[in-house]
Design a protein around this motif. Structure first.
Motif, mmCIF file in Angstrom:
data_model
loop_
_atom_site.group_PDB
_atom_site.id
_atom_site.type_symbol
_atom_site.label_atom_id
_atom_site.label_comp_id
_atom_site.label_asym_id
_atom_site.label_seq_id
_atom_site.Cartn_x
_atom_site.Cartn_y
_atom_site.Cartn_z
ATOM 1 N N ALA A 1 27.098 -15.872 -143.338
ATOM 2 C CA ALA A 1 27.490 -16.092 -141.945
ATOM 3 C C ALA A 1 27.188 -17.538 -141.574
ATOM 4 N N LYS A 2 28.084 -18.440 -141.974
ATOM 5 C CA LYS A 2 27.896 -19.873 -141.747
ATOM 6 C C LYS A 2 29.237 -20.482 -141.348
ATOM 7 N N GLU A 3 29.215 -21.338 -140.330
ATOM 8 C CA GLU A 3 30.450 -21.988 -139.881
ATOM 9 C C GLU A 3 31.132 -22.682 -141.052
ATOM 10 N N GLU B 1 51.536 -5.273 -149.327
ATOM 11 C CA GLU B 1 50.159 -5.758 -149.389
ATOM 12 C C GLU B 1 50.047 -7.095 -148.651
ATOM 13 N N TYR B 2 49.017 -7.242 -147.845
ATOM 14 C CA TYR B 2 48.780 -8.464 -147.078
ATOM 15 C C TYR B 2 47.387 -9.003 -147.359
ATOM 16 N N THR B 3 47.232 -10.302 -147.108
ATOM 17 C CA THR B 3 45.941 -10.968 -147.190
ATOM 18 C C THR B 3 45.636 -11.556 -145.820
ATOM 19 N N ALA B 4 44.415 -11.355 -145.363
ATOM 20 C CA ALA B 4 43.948 -11.995 -144.136
ATOM 21 C C ALA B 4 43.000 -13.112 -144.568
ATOM 22 N N ASP B 5 43.406 -14.359 -144.304
ATOM 23 C CA ASP B 5 42.549 -15.505 -144.592
ATOM 24 C C ASP B 5 41.598 -15.670 -143.417
ATOM 25 N N MET B 6 40.311 -15.540 -143.689
ATOM 26 C CA MET B 6 39.279 -15.556 -142.663
ATOM 27 C C MET B 6 38.479 -16.851 -142.776
ATOM 28 N N ARG B 7 38.247 -17.504 -141.638
ATOM 29 C CA ARG B 7 37.381 -18.691 -141.615
ATOM 30 C C ARG B 7 36.418 -18.540 -140.443
ATOM 31 N N ILE B 8 35.132 -18.688 -140.718
ATOM 32 C CA ILE B 8 34.125 -18.572 -139.665
ATOM 33 C C ILE B 8 34.124 -19.868 -138.865
ATOM 34 N N THR B 9 34.348 -19.745 -137.546
ATOM 35 C CA THR B 9 34.411 -20.925 -136.683
ATOM 36 C C THR B 9 33.154 -21.103 -135.841
ATOM 37 N N LYS B 10 32.381 -20.011 -135.660
ATOM 38 C CA LYS B 10 31.175 -20.116 -134.835
ATOM 39 C C LYS B 10 30.241 -18.963 -135.153
ATOM 40 N N VAL B 11 28.958 -19.266 -135.233
ATOM 41 C CA VAL B 11 27.934 -18.240 -135.399
ATOM 42 C C VAL B 11 26.974 -18.388 -134.226
ATOM 43 N N ASP B 12 26.797 -17.300 -133.461
ATOM 44 C CA ASP B 12 25.925 -17.313 -132.291
ATOM 45 C C ASP B 12 25.087 -16.046 -132.315
ATOM 46 N N GLY B 13 23.881 -16.140 -132.864
ATOM 47 C CA GLY B 13 23.038 -14.953 -132.986
ATOM 48 C C GLY B 13 23.684 -13.950 -133.912
ATOM 49 N N GLU B 14 23.971 -12.755 -133.391
ATOM 50 C CA GLU B 14 24.601 -11.714 -134.198
ATOM 51 C C GLU B 14 26.107 -11.655 -134.016
ATOM 52 N N ASN B 15 26.688 -12.637 -133.344
ATOM 53 C CA ASN B 15 28.132 -12.678 -133.157
ATOM 54 C C ASN B 15 28.730 -13.804 -133.988
ATOM 55 N N VAL B 16 29.855 -13.494 -134.605
ATOM 56 C CA VAL B 16 30.557 -14.471 -135.427
ATOM 57 C C VAL B 16 32.001 -14.521 -134.956
#
Length: 96
Positions: A55-57, A72-87
């Motif tokens: 869990a890192k920006e 079949e699909y792919t979801a490309d996920m990118r973490i944009t913000k981590v705030d406590g237990e919310n991402v």
């Protein structure tokens, strides 16, 4: 219809594990389902996201799911913000 979907942000809880935080795969999967359903009206099935994602920006990972007509699909996920237990994620989906 094979259309790429682009989303803004989704929120998911993180799980504290050992010395760091990792994304809950089921939370990331729910974000994908919520996004696709909101943008297309279709509820994807068999959403699979990896375990152990830090869990890192800036961290990127992929989730896979079944879309309309069994495509079949792919979801490309990118973490944009981590705030406590919310991402917050930026999510783009595309046919695999």
């Amino acid at each position: 219809m094979r259309t790429a979907l682009v989303a803004t942000l989704a929120v998911v809880a993180v799980l504290i594990s050992g010395c760091g935080s990792t994304i809950k795969p089921e939370g990331a999967a729910k974000s994908v389902v919520d996004l696709v359903k909101k943008q297309t009206g279709f509820t994807p099935t068999d959403v699979k996201c990896p375990e152990g994602v830090e869990a890192k920006e800036g961290t990127k990972f992929e989730c896979k799911f079944t879309g309309p007509e069994g495509t079949e699909y792919t979801a490309d996920m990118r973490i944009t913000k981590v705030d406590g237990e919310n991402v917050e994620f930026y999510i783009e989906t595309r046919p695999s």
